[in-house]
Design a protein around this motif. Sequence first.
Motif, PDB file in Angstrom:
ATOM      1  N   THR A 223      -6.708  79.433   9.956  1.00 14.67           N
ATOM      2  CA  THR A 223      -8.094  79.741  10.405  1.00 14.67           C
ATOM      3  C   THR A 223      -8.574  81.119   9.685  1.00 14.67           C
ATOM      4  N   ASP A 224      -7.870  81.726   8.721  1.00 13.95           N
ATOM      5  CA  ASP A 224      -8.350  82.610   7.713  1.00 13.95           C
ATOM      6  C   ASP A 224      -7.432  82.407   6.379  1.00 13.95           C
ATOM      7  N   ALA A 225      -7.904  83.286   5.431  1.00 12.36           N
ATOM      8  CA  ALA A 225      -7.064  83.135   4.220  1.00 12.36           C
ATOM      9  C   ALA A 225      -5.758  84.136   3.966  1.00 12.36           C
TER      10      ALA A 225
ATOM     11  N   GLU B 298      -3.697  87.692   4.475  1.00 12.60           N
ATOM     12  CA  GLU B 298      -3.578  88.851   4.015  1.00 12.60           C
ATOM     13  C   GLU B 298      -3.091  88.686   2.476  1.00 12.60           C
TER      14      GLU B 298
ATOM     15  N   TYR C 269       0.694  85.610   0.085  1.00 10.59           N
ATOM     16  CA  TYR C 269      -0.446  85.480   1.229  1.00 10.59           C
ATOM     17  C   TYR C 269       0.566  85.384   2.371  1.00 10.59           C
TER      18      TYR C 269
ATOM     19  N   TYR D 133       0.675  85.298   6.715  1.00 10.27           N
ATOM     20  CA  TYR D 133      -0.104  84.776   7.748  1.00 10.27           C
ATOM     21  C   TYR D 133       0.533  85.148   8.854  1.00 10.27           C
TER      22      TYR D 133
ATOM     23  N   GLN E 167       0.172  84.017  13.103  1.00  7.77           N
ATOM     24  CA  GLN E 167      -0.674  83.134  13.891  1.00  7.77           C
ATOM     25  C   GLN E 167       0.225  82.737  14.860  1.00  7.77           C
TER      26      GLN E 167
ATOM     27  N   GLU F 196      -8.400  76.572   4.776  1.00  5.10           N
ATOM     28  CA  GLU F 196      -8.655  76.904   6.033  1.00  5.10           C
ATOM     29  C   GLU F 196      -9.036  75.576   6.545  1.00  5.10           C
TER      30      GLU F 196
END
Length: 119
Positions: free
Chosen positions: A36-38, A40, A55, A57, A59, A83
């Motif tokens: 749902t997002d890029a 951190e 990256y 995540y 979730q 995404e």
Amino acid sequence: MKKIMAALVFTAIFLGGCFATYHYYYGGNDYYTVITDAGEHDTEISDNGVAEDVYRYTQDAYSSSGEVKRVKMNEHRSAPLREGAYLKLLVNPNKGVLSWEEVSEEDVPKAALEKLTDQ
């Protein structure tokens, strides 16, 4: 005959132990999530001085029966995950996410898909 039976029993116990150990460290359950997002973004420097993009995540992921589990993934890659991509995760109770693969929306079990679209 006793020696053969003893060897067979020993082999069966050894192989059973090997299977249990492998499953403990490398086995897990399938969960499904959608990106749902890029995530951190962070940059790490390896021991030989090379910069790597990471990256991270965090979730919610759902089993095929709809059971929720909060998972954390750290991906060493040059770009974030796409995404809207549906992922099938292999989650080990001791180590967390071991692997993932992108799947189509049709491949996500119905109970998990209902939970993912309600987010």
